[in-house]
Design a protein around this motif. Structure first.
Motif, PDB file in Angstrom:
ATOM      1  N   TYR A   1       0.828  -1.204   0.000  1.00 36.51           N
ATOM      2  CA  TYR A   1       0.000   0.000   0.000  1.00 36.51           C
ATOM      3  C   TYR A   1       0.866   1.259   0.000  1.00 36.51           C
ATOM      4  O   TYR A   1       0.610   2.214  -0.745  1.00 36.51           O
ATOM      5  CB  TYR A   1      -0.911  -0.011   1.225  1.00 36.51           C
TER       6      TYR A   1
ATOM      7  N   GLY B   1       2.506   1.544  -3.388  1.00 38.29           N
ATOM      8  CA  GLY B   1       1.490   1.909  -4.368  1.00 38.29           C
ATOM      9  C   GLY B   1       1.111   3.377  -4.292  1.00 38.29           C
ATOM     10  O   GLY B   1       0.858   4.019  -5.315  1.00 38.29           O
TER      11      GLY B   1
ATOM     12  N   PHE C   1       3.593  -4.564  -9.769  1.00 35.25           N
ATOM     13  CA  PHE C   1       4.253  -3.359 -10.283  1.00 35.25           C
ATOM     14  C   PHE C   1       5.012  -3.673 -11.562  1.00 35.25           C
ATOM     15  O   PHE C   1       5.545  -4.771 -11.732  1.00 35.25           O
ATOM     16  CB  PHE C   1       5.242  -2.795  -9.257  1.00 35.25           C
TER      17      PHE C   1
ATOM     18  N   LEU D   1       1.834   0.777 -11.446  1.00 35.74           N
ATOM     19  CA  LEU D   1       0.975  -0.312 -11.003  1.00 35.74           C
ATOM     20  C   LEU D   1       0.425  -1.079 -12.195  1.00 35.74           C
ATOM     21  O   LEU D   1       0.047  -0.489 -13.215  1.00 35.74           O
ATOM     22  CB  LEU D   1      -0.195   0.235 -10.179  1.00 35.74           C
TER      23      LEU D   1
ATOM     24  N   GLY E   1      -2.406  -4.565  -9.586  1.00 37.95           N
ATOM     25  CA  GLY E   1      -1.935  -3.654  -8.547  1.00 37.95           C
ATOM     26  C   GLY E   1      -2.908  -2.524  -8.293  1.00 37.95           C
ATOM     27  O   GLY E   1      -3.166  -2.156  -7.142  1.00 37.95           O
ATOM     28  N   GLU E   2      -3.486  -1.966  -9.366  1.00 36.62           N
ATOM     29  CA  GLU E   2      -4.485  -0.895  -9.219  1.00 36.62           C
ATOM     30  C   GLU E   2      -5.688  -1.405  -8.435  1.00 36.62           C
ATOM     31  O   GLU E   2      -6.205  -0.723  -7.542  1.00 36.62           O
ATOM     32  CB  GLU E   2      -4.934  -0.396 -10.595  1.00 36.62           C
TER      33      GLU E   2
ATOM     34  N   LEU F   1      -4.758  -1.911  -4.807  1.00 31.19           N
ATOM     35  CA  LEU F   1      -4.562  -0.635  -4.121  1.00 31.19           C
ATOM     36  C   LEU F   1      -5.904  -0.052  -3.686  1.00 31.19           C
ATOM     37  O   LEU F   1      -6.023   0.513  -2.587  1.00 31.19           O
ATOM     38  CB  LEU F   1      -3.833   0.353  -5.031  1.00 31.19           C
TER      39      LEU F   1
END
Length: 310
Positions: free
Chosen positions: A19, A22, A57, A66, A70-71, A74
């Motif tokens: 987190y 990110g 990533f 990201l 990843g997005e 997050l």
């Protein structure tokens, strides 16, 4: 029993490191934020990726980005750690007093400062942070859990939102003090046809309201520049064209002259909002309750003024 898959529980140390990375898109900045060594952050993120066989990533000489996974993670992590902050606030509360953090998003500081002043007077233990942007930007931050409550200039007709109307605001034009209109107090809308103008960026409700009125009456100004709110004032002061602003937001400036639109006045509205799913969290609920009280008070004052005139 043998056919039941083994449950996996997320390692929260790894998730917290992810987190932070990110948010910052930097392992170094994430380590500073968490007050741990960079190798530890790198190891934890790598372990999270390896455990679930997923890439979070994209790494390149230009930095981190990201992935789609990843997005998505997050967004969920942001919700999780937002709730953790609220939990800490509850645990630290003294008796029935409300404490913790409240992140406020707003279309402009002028719409929210009076509310924040009243909120601080009632809930001095709550730490408030403020972010600003146009309505679309603030709305997206609210939906992504980046802010807890928001002051926006549009009803998005979103069933996930608790929405309270705050007011209705006239849009005015302002020009440089040497502009041919500078000696006037108002103009007609049709005079904007062909006029050099500085517009707010797309997503601004002030811009949208004026554009709708111009389109309705088939008036086409010469838009020479599109820039965010703070830049409009300086562009007009430099003589680049006429600007638009909510009358509520206009600040007196020796370089500028405000002008109301005599006919076909455009208006914007302002709303306070939060996610319904989060309105039971104490700082959020307290803010929305205060907004309701302020809104009701203003309505009663307006009604009393009308009755006095009758």
């Amino acid at each position: 029993m043998g056919g039941i898959n083994k449950l996996h529980f997320v390692n929260f140390s790894q998730l917290r490191s992810f987190y932070a990375v990110g948010r910052e898109l930097s392992f170094t900045k994430a380590a500073d934020l968490l007050c741990i060594g960079q190798p530890t952050v790198t190891t934890q993120v790598k372990a999270l990726e390896e455990t679930y066989d997923v890439q979070l990533f994209l790494r390149s000489p230009r930095g981190l980005k990201l992935t789609d996974a990843g997005e998505a993670l997050l967004t969920v992590a942001r919700q999780i750690f937002s709730l953790e902050e609220q939990a800490v606030g509850i645990l630290r509360a003294e008796g029935n007093q409300i404490s913790g953090k409240l992140r406020v998003g707003t279309v402009g500081p002028f719409f929210v400062m009076e509310l924040l002043s009243a909120f601080h007077a009632q809930y001095p233990l709550v730490q408030v942070s403020l972010e600003s942007g146009n309505s679309d930007v603030v709305y997206n931050k609210l939906m992504n859990y980046e802010v807890d409550v928001a002051i926006i200039g549009r009803d998005y007709d979103d069933p996930r939102l608790d929405l309270i109307q705050l007011g209705r605001h006239e849009i005015i034009i302002f020009v440089h003090r040497n502009h041919p209109w500078a000696g006037r107090q108002q103009i007609d809308l049709e005079e904007l046809d062909g006029q050099r103008m500085i517009f707010r960026e797309p997503g601004s409700m002030t811009r949208r309201a004026l554009e709708e009125m111009l389109e309705l009456h088939r008036i086409r100004p010469n838009v020479v520049m599109e820039i965010p709110r703070d830049g409009v004032r300086e562009a007009v002061a430099a003589g680049l064209g006429a600007g638009i602003v909510s009358k509520t937001e206009f600040q007196l400036d020796d370089r500028l002259t405000p002008l109301s639109i005599a006919d076909h006045k455009p208006f914007t509205e302002s709303f306070a909002t939060c996610l319904k799913a989060r309105q039971e969290l104490r700082p959020i609920g307290a803010f929305m309750k205060l907004v309701t009280e302020v809104s009701n008070l203003k309505f009663n004052q307006m009604a009393a003024a009308v009755l006095c005139k009758e």
